[in-house]
Design a protein around this motif. Structure first.
Motif, PDB file in Angstrom:
ATOM      1  N   HIS A  27     -14.723 -49.025 -28.713  1.00 21.74           N
ATOM      2  CA  HIS A  27     -13.842 -48.959 -29.887  1.00 21.74           C
ATOM      3  C   HIS A  27     -13.344 -50.358 -30.213  1.00 21.74           C
ATOM      4  O   HIS A  27     -12.725 -51.004 -29.382  1.00 21.74           O
ATOM      5  CB  HIS A  27     -12.673 -48.017 -29.605  1.00 21.74           C
ATOM      6  N   LYS A  52      -6.722 -42.247 -26.837  1.00 19.35           N
ATOM      7  CA  LYS A  52      -6.676 -40.786 -26.714  1.00 19.35           C
ATOM      8  C   LYS A  52      -6.025 -40.486 -25.373  1.00 19.35           C
ATOM      9  O   LYS A  52      -6.540 -40.906 -24.325  1.00 19.35           O
ATOM     10  CB  LYS A  52      -8.082 -40.196 -26.793  1.00 19.35           C
ATOM     11  N   HIS A  55      -8.139 -39.163 -22.419  1.00 25.81           N
ATOM     12  CA  HIS A  55      -9.121 -40.149 -21.945  1.00 25.81           C
ATOM     13  C   HIS A  55      -8.421 -41.234 -21.127  1.00 25.81           C
ATOM     14  O   HIS A  55      -8.890 -41.623 -20.052  1.00 25.81           O
ATOM     15  CB  HIS A  55      -9.841 -40.805 -23.133  1.00 25.81           C
ATOM     16  N   LYS A 118     -24.979 -47.868 -21.484  1.00 31.84           N
ATOM     17  CA  LYS A 118     -24.338 -46.564 -21.240  1.00 31.84           C
ATOM     18  C   LYS A 118     -25.307 -45.702 -20.437  1.00 31.84           C
ATOM     19  O   LYS A 118     -26.455 -45.500 -20.846  1.00 31.84           O
ATOM     20  CB  LYS A 118     -23.986 -45.903 -22.578  1.00 31.84           C
ATOM     21  N   LYS A 132     -18.876 -32.271 -30.514  1.00 34.66           N
ATOM     22  CA  LYS A 132     -19.035 -33.556 -29.814  1.00 34.66           C
ATOM     23  C   LYS A 132     -20.396 -33.593 -29.096  1.00 34.66           C
ATOM     24  O   LYS A 132     -21.104 -34.601 -29.133  1.00 34.66           O
ATOM     25  CB  LYS A 132     -17.879 -33.734 -28.815  1.00 34.66           C
ATOM     26  N   GLU A 136     -23.232 -36.355 -29.791  1.00 39.05           N
ATOM     27  CA  GLU A 136     -23.733 -37.231 -28.722  1.00 39.05           C
ATOM     28  C   GLU A 136     -25.246 -37.056 -28.525  1.00 39.05           C
ATOM     29  O   GLU A 136     -25.956 -38.014 -28.282  1.00 39.05           O
ATOM     30  CB  GLU A 136     -22.989 -36.959 -27.412  1.00 39.05           C
ATOM     31  N   LYS A 139     -27.168 -39.134 -31.029  1.00 40.61           N
ATOM     32  CA  LYS A 139     -27.112 -40.602 -30.957  1.00 40.61           C
ATOM     33  C   LYS A 139     -28.051 -41.143 -29.893  1.00 40.61           C
ATOM     34  O   LYS A 139     -28.100 -40.594 -28.787  1.00 40.61           O
ATOM     35  CB  LYS A 139     -25.690 -41.054 -30.619  1.00 40.61           C
ATOM     36  N   TYR A 140     -28.750 -42.206 -30.182  1.00 39.61           N
ATOM     37  CA  TYR A 140     -29.663 -42.870 -29.233  1.00 39.61           C
ATOM     38  C   TYR A 140     -30.646 -41.845 -28.634  1.00 39.61           C
ATOM     39  O   TYR A 140     -31.037 -41.972 -27.467  1.00 39.61           O
ATOM     40  CB  TYR A 140     -28.898 -43.524 -28.070  1.00 39.61           C
ATOM     41  N   PRO A 152     -25.420 -49.674 -26.272  1.00 42.18           N
ATOM     42  CA  PRO A 152     -24.532 -49.719 -27.447  1.00 42.18           C
ATOM     43  C   PRO A 152     -24.258 -51.129 -27.956  1.00 42.18           C
ATOM     44  O   PRO A 152     -23.797 -51.286 -29.084  1.00 42.18           O
ATOM     45  CB  PRO A 152     -23.235 -49.076 -26.950  1.00 42.18           C
ATOM     46  N   SER A 223     -20.778 -40.801 -19.956  1.00 40.44           N
ATOM     47  CA  SER A 223     -20.503 -41.804 -20.992  1.00 40.44           C
ATOM     48  C   SER A 223     -19.872 -43.076 -20.412  1.00 40.44           C
ATOM     49  O   SER A 223     -19.089 -43.741 -21.078  1.00 40.44           O
ATOM     50  CB  SER A 223     -19.580 -41.193 -22.055  1.00 40.44           C
ATOM     51  N   ASP A 247     -15.561 -48.105 -18.037  1.00 39.62           N
ATOM     52  CA  ASP A 247     -15.317 -46.961 -18.923  1.00 39.62           C
ATOM     53  C   ASP A 247     -15.361 -45.628 -18.168  1.00 39.62           C
ATOM     54  O   ASP A 247     -16.404 -44.980 -18.067  1.00 39.62           O
ATOM     55  CB  ASP A 247     -16.307 -46.943 -20.097  1.00 39.62           C
TER      56      ASP A 247
END
Ligand code: 5MY
Ligand code: ADP
Length: 278
Positions: A27, A52, A55, A118, A132, A136, A139-140, A152, A223, A247
């Protein structure tokens, strides 16, 4: 290279801090999405905003557990993650933001080359909503299916042209299977005679991560990323290269099961890097 002085959409940076110029993924500062991005303080510290609540809590709990551990297995993990210095609340004009304070793994690098990888085909956690999960999965998709990881973002100081190059999410999302191999060759400056030594050093560290994951039944990481960093100015001095796990917003108890999703990702990464190290 650590700090960009000044302001951005949220107003002036909190006192003593600046934008983390070596941030390559995650982010970023974005006023529209109420996102603050990572900051750097005194060069040595990275401040990661809790955006968040759940998280942030999960990531802080993870760091507290690993930092305070006496368990020999978790002590091995502690050596593979940034140092954790607690949390700090900073003011941005009207907003008060809670930050996780970590060691900056790019501190002191003159020509920082940084790649965020990732790990895992499954980048959503077991409690993710259907929406979600679907997002996910899309993506990729090709890269995650083939390699069990995705890229990423990364930045590299190209030793042959003496220029910085930055590759963001869009680049990572459009990578092909062969393009991924090329991306690693670019990132490791393999056209430079000392690039290979850095790569071999990184490979050793990645193999340690695989070994650790195969021996642990504490956590499942979703993730989560592996951050590779080295200083192109010290290309001949390969021990300056680092491999750090980052992360931990989606770390869950393993319930006695191996984290096969994460293991597959790091093994594929090792396999790819082995193939370009010959
Ligand atoms: O748009 P969002 O809110 O789903 O943002 C994604 C983040 O989800 P979150 O909001 O934290 O649940 C998501 O965060 P998680 O890793 O799921 O915590 C990623 O940052 C993702 O970016 P990319 O996969 O690295 O390209 C982010 O995806 P994109 O910005 O690439 O869509
Ligand atoms: N300890 C650290 N040292 C240096 N850079 C970091 C560190 N932690 C994160 N970063 C940078 O910030 C980016 C995003 O970090 P991450 O923890 O994945 O945040 P997000 O949860 O927003 O995805 C990474 O890709 C990396 O460039």
């Amino acid at each position: 290279m650590d700090a960009d002085e000044g302001t951005h959409g949220h107003g002036e940076f909190p006192s003593g801090t600046a934008h983390l110029s070596t941030q390559v993924a995650g982010h970023s500062c974005d006023n529209k999405n109420y996102s603050f991005g990572l900051l750097v303080k005194s060069g040595r510290y990275v401040l990661k905003p809790v955006e968040k609540e759940q998280h942030g809590k999960r990531e802080i709990d993870f760091y507290r557990r690993v930092t305070s551990t006496k368990d020999p297995l978790l002590l091995e993990l502690k050596a593979l993650v940034p140092e954790f210095y607690g949390t700090e609340i900073l003011s941005w004009n009207d907003s008060r933001v809670n930050y996780i304070v970590l060691s900056n793994v790019t501190h002191g690098m003159a020509q920082p080359c940084v790649m965020d990888i990732k790990i895992g085909k499954q980048t959503w956690d077991p409690y993710a909503t259907e929406a979600k999960r679907l997002k996910e999965q899309e993506k990729y998709a090709v890269i995650k299916q083939h390699y069990s990881f995705c890229i990423p973002g990364f930045q590299v100081y190209d030793a042959s042209t003496s220029q910085f190059k930055k590759f963001g999410k869009d680049f990572g999302k459009n990578l092909t299977i062969d393009g991924t191999v090329e991306a690693f060759k670019i990132f490791f400056n393999l056209s430079h005679e000392s690039g290979k030594a850095t790569l071999l050093h990184i490979l050793e560290r990645l193999k340690k991560i695989v070994k650790w994951f195969k021996s642990q039944r504490h956590f499942h990481f979703y993730s989560s990323s592996i951050l590779i960093a080295y200083d192109a100015k010290e290309l001949s001095n390969f021990p300056s290269a680092t491999v750090t796990m980052i992360d931990f917003a989606h770390v869950y108890p393993a319930n006695g099961e191996e984290d096969l999703n994460y293991i597959a990702g790091v093994e594929k990464l090792v396999e790819l890097l082995d193939s370009i190290a010959v």
